[in-house]
Design a protein around this motif. Structure first.
Motif, PDB file in Angstrom:
ATOM      1  N   CYS A 161       0.842  -1.200   0.000  1.00  0.00           N
ATOM      2  CA  CYS A 161       0.000   0.000   0.000  1.00  0.00           C
ATOM      3  C   CYS A 161       0.873   1.244   0.000  1.00  0.00           C
ATOM      4  N   ARG A 162       0.199   2.371  -0.136  1.00  0.00           N
ATOM      5  CA  ARG A 162       0.912   3.650  -0.119  1.00  0.00           C
ATOM      6  C   ARG A 162       0.037   4.726   0.517  1.00  0.00           C
ATOM      7  N   GLN A 163       0.690   5.789   0.948  1.00  0.00           N
ATOM      8  CA  GLN A 163       0.008   6.981   1.429  1.00  0.00           C
ATOM      9  C   GLN A 163       0.715   8.191   0.846  1.00  0.00           C
ATOM     10  N   ARG A 164      -0.031   9.137   0.404  1.00  0.00           N
ATOM     11  CA  ARG A 164       0.553  10.352  -0.167  1.00  0.00           C
ATOM     12  C   ARG A 164       1.207  11.175   0.945  1.00  0.00           C
ATOM     13  N   VAL A 165       2.361  11.727   0.646  1.00  0.00           N
ATOM     14  CA  VAL A 165       3.063  12.607   1.581  1.00  0.00           C
ATOM     15  C   VAL A 165       2.568  14.024   1.321  1.00  0.00           C
ATOM     16  N   LEU A 166       1.954  14.627   2.334  1.00  0.00           N
ATOM     17  CA  LEU A 166       1.364  15.954   2.171  1.00  0.00           C
ATOM     18  C   LEU A 166       2.359  17.084   2.426  1.00  0.00           C
ATOM     19  N   ARG A 167       3.190  16.891   3.449  1.00  0.00           N
ATOM     20  CA  ARG A 167       4.197  17.906   3.751  1.00  0.00           C
ATOM     21  C   ARG A 167       5.227  17.306   4.710  1.00  0.00           C
ATOM     22  N   LEU A 168       6.301  18.041   4.914  1.00  0.00           N
ATOM     23  CA  LEU A 168       7.343  17.654   5.861  1.00  0.00           C
ATOM     24  C   LEU A 168       7.401  18.725   6.939  1.00  0.00           C
ATOM     25  N   ASP A 169       7.301  18.303   8.185  1.00  0.00           N
ATOM     26  CA  ASP A 169       7.362  19.242   9.306  1.00  0.00           C
ATOM     27  C   ASP A 169       8.589  18.953  10.155  1.00  0.00           C
ATOM     28  N   GLU A 170       9.221  20.011  10.590  1.00  0.00           N
ATOM     29  CA  GLU A 170      10.350  19.866  11.514  1.00  0.00           C
ATOM     30  C   GLU A 170       9.796  19.535  12.892  1.00  0.00           C
TER      31      GLU A 170
END
Length: 143
Positions: free
Chosen positions: A66-75
């Protein structure tokens, strides 16, 4: 040529896609603004490509499923003061064709042309195939 990149990661401790969903739903310590994030030590150097439509593909019991979309990267700064990357993920888990994967540590980049295709909508509700059977089918090229 695709203009995005994906990540691939082992879902350690999961025996099924349902386990991933349950873990994320009940992991209140890893919610940011109501969304689950996967914490990783390394910040993707190809951030722009990842955020241009990339997903994290999950390997469960040796099989990419399966997969999940990466929406953003947070520090995210830990209690130890170390900067980490929080991969904010779309809550929708998309089932994919199965593909055998050898164990590896951390995450890796996955080119779109090497990624498993999403299951057609009419197969998304199929009953999960047991991991051993899924691995055997993937090994002989049946997805």
């Amino acid at each position: 040529m695709a203009d995005h990149i994906n990540l691939i990661k082992l879902s350690v401790g999961s025996e099924s896609v349902a386990d991933i969903a349950h873990w994320q739903k009940h992991r209140s310590k890893q919610l940011k603004g109501g969304q689950y994030y996967h914490l990783t030590r390394m910040w993707p150097k190809r951030e722009a490509d990842l955020l241009n439509g990339g997903s994290i593909y999950w390997v469960v019991s040796g099989v990419l499923q399966c997969r999940q979309r990466v929406l953003r990267l947070d520090e995210i700064i830990g209690k130890d003061g170390i900067r980490r990357c929080g991969l904010i993920l779309d809550p929708e888990i998309v089932l994919t064709e199965h593909q055998l994967k050898r164990p590896f540590q951390g995450w890796r980049y996955l080119k779109p042309e090497d990624a498993s295709r999403d299951l057609p909508a009419h197969r998304a509700s199929d009953e999960a195939i047991p991991p051993k059977l899924s691995a055997a089918l993937a090994e002989i090229g049946v997805r």
